[in-house]
Design a protein around this motif. Structure first.
Motif, PDB file in Angstrom:
ATOM      1  N   GLU A  91      -9.172  10.956   1.989  1.00 39.93           N
ATOM      2  CA  GLU A  91      -7.846  10.712   1.811  1.00 39.93           C
ATOM      3  C   GLU A  91      -7.765   9.309   2.386  1.00 39.93           C
ATOM      4  O   GLU A  91      -7.680   9.378   3.637  1.00 39.93           O
ATOM      5  N   GLY A  92      -7.616   8.328   1.521  1.00 45.07           N
ATOM      6  CA  GLY A  92      -7.482   6.964   2.021  1.00 45.07           C
ATOM      7  C   GLY A  92      -6.147   6.546   2.882  1.00 45.07           C
ATOM      8  O   GLY A  92      -6.297   5.544   3.913  1.00 45.07           O
ATOM      9  N   SER A  93      -5.195   7.332   2.670  1.00 45.94           N
ATOM     10  CA  SER A  93      -3.959   7.042   3.649  1.00 45.94           C
ATOM     11  C   SER A  93      -4.503   7.175   5.005  1.00 45.94           C
ATOM     12  O   SER A  93      -3.624   6.554   5.804  1.00 45.94           O
ATOM     13  N   PHE A 115       0.670  -1.094  -0.059  1.00 50.12           N
ATOM     14  CA  PHE A 115       0.007  -0.038   0.072  1.00 50.12           C
ATOM     15  C   PHE A 115       0.830   1.189   0.018  1.00 50.12           C
ATOM     16  O   PHE A 115       1.894   1.600   0.923  1.00 50.12           O
ATOM     17  N   PHE A 116       0.772   1.995  -1.093  1.00 48.19           N
ATOM     18  CA  PHE A 116       1.370   3.309  -0.918  1.00 48.19           C
ATOM     19  C   PHE A 116       0.507   4.230  -0.206  1.00 48.19           C
ATOM     20  O   PHE A 116      -0.631   4.619  -1.075  1.00 48.19           O
ATOM     21  N   ILE A 117       0.767   4.877   0.787  1.00 52.26           N
ATOM     22  CA  ILE A 117      -0.066   5.760   1.794  1.00 52.26           C
ATOM     23  C   ILE A 117       0.084   7.122   1.564  1.00 52.26           C
ATOM     24  O   ILE A 117      -0.432   7.582   2.395  1.00 52.26           O
ATOM     25  N   ASP A 149     -14.304  -6.007   5.509  1.00 58.68           N
ATOM     26  CA  ASP A 149     -13.025  -5.901   5.286  1.00 58.68           C
ATOM     27  C   ASP A 149     -12.650  -4.643   4.396  1.00 58.68           C
ATOM     28  O   ASP A 149     -13.517  -4.266   3.577  1.00 58.68           O
ATOM     29  N   ILE A 150     -11.776  -3.888   4.674  1.00 61.02           N
ATOM     30  CA  ILE A 150     -11.417  -2.594   4.007  1.00 61.02           C
ATOM     31  C   ILE A 150     -11.349  -2.718   2.652  1.00 61.02           C
ATOM     32  O   ILE A 150     -11.793  -1.691   1.606  1.00 61.02           O
ATOM     33  N   LEU A 151     -11.064  -3.833   2.155  1.00 60.48           N
ATOM     34  CA  LEU A 151     -11.164  -4.127   0.585  1.00 60.48           C
ATOM     35  C   LEU A 151     -12.265  -4.560  -0.152  1.00 60.48           C
ATOM     36  O   LEU A 151     -12.045  -5.078  -1.158  1.00 60.48           O
ATOM     37  N   GLN A 185      -6.507   0.766   9.647  1.00 62.11           N
ATOM     38  CA  GLN A 185      -7.527  -0.590   9.293  1.00 62.11           C
ATOM     39  C   GLN A 185      -6.745  -1.401   8.284  1.00 62.11           C
ATOM     40  O   GLN A 185      -6.962  -2.429   8.414  1.00 62.11           O
ATOM     41  N   LEU A 186      -6.181  -0.736   7.275  1.00 56.08           N
ATOM     42  CA  LEU A 186      -5.428  -1.670   6.358  1.00 56.08           C
ATOM     43  C   LEU A 186      -4.353  -2.587   6.974  1.00 56.08           C
ATOM     44  O   LEU A 186      -4.360  -3.721   6.667  1.00 56.08           O
TER      45      LEU A 186
END
Length: 124
Positions: free
Chosen positions: A75-77, A7-9, A50-52, A82-83
């Motif tokens: 902003e998903g970062s 994950f690129f956060i 689940d987050i995805l 949670q990820l």
């Protein structure tokens, strides 16, 4: 053996396209700002999924976790914890660039700044 997710956060406009292309060229299943990643992640958290959930779970790499319209910014970062809870073996990469270059890039990116400003009800 499955590879861990990556994950690129960092925020968008911090080489997210470049890292996406790099992983694709190295035969990783990479998604970049597809399916409104950040918005879907937010909805999944609200619904205690689940987050995805409903995203491309076959993907190994996720980048550009930003969603911005004139009505909403996500902003998903901010969901990195949670990820990590849902994918504890994943790698997390925080990419960045010099602040003045990043701001200039965001200001020049389509109408991103205007949408962001409107969504957050900011005045000029």
């Amino acid at each position: 053996m499955r590879r861990p997710k990556v994950f690129f956060i960092g925020f968008n406009k911090t080489a997210t396209c470049a890292v996406h292309e790099l992983f694709l060229k190295n035969e990783y299943n990479s998604v970049h700002h597809r399916d409104n990643l950040a918005l879907s992640m937010q909805k999944n958290i609200i619904n205690k999924n689940d987050i995805l959930t409903n995203l491309d779970k076959a993907a190994e790499v996720y980048s550009d976790l930003s969603y911005c319209t004139a009505n909403k910014v996500v902003e998903g970062s901010i969901y990195y914890e949670q990820l990590h809870n849902d994918y504890p073996n994943a790698y997390f990469i925080l990419q960045y660039r010099p602040l003045d270059h990043w701001i200039e890039s965001r200001l020049n990116h389509q109408d991103f700044a205007r949408r962001y400003q409107k969504a957050l009800k900011l005045t000029q």
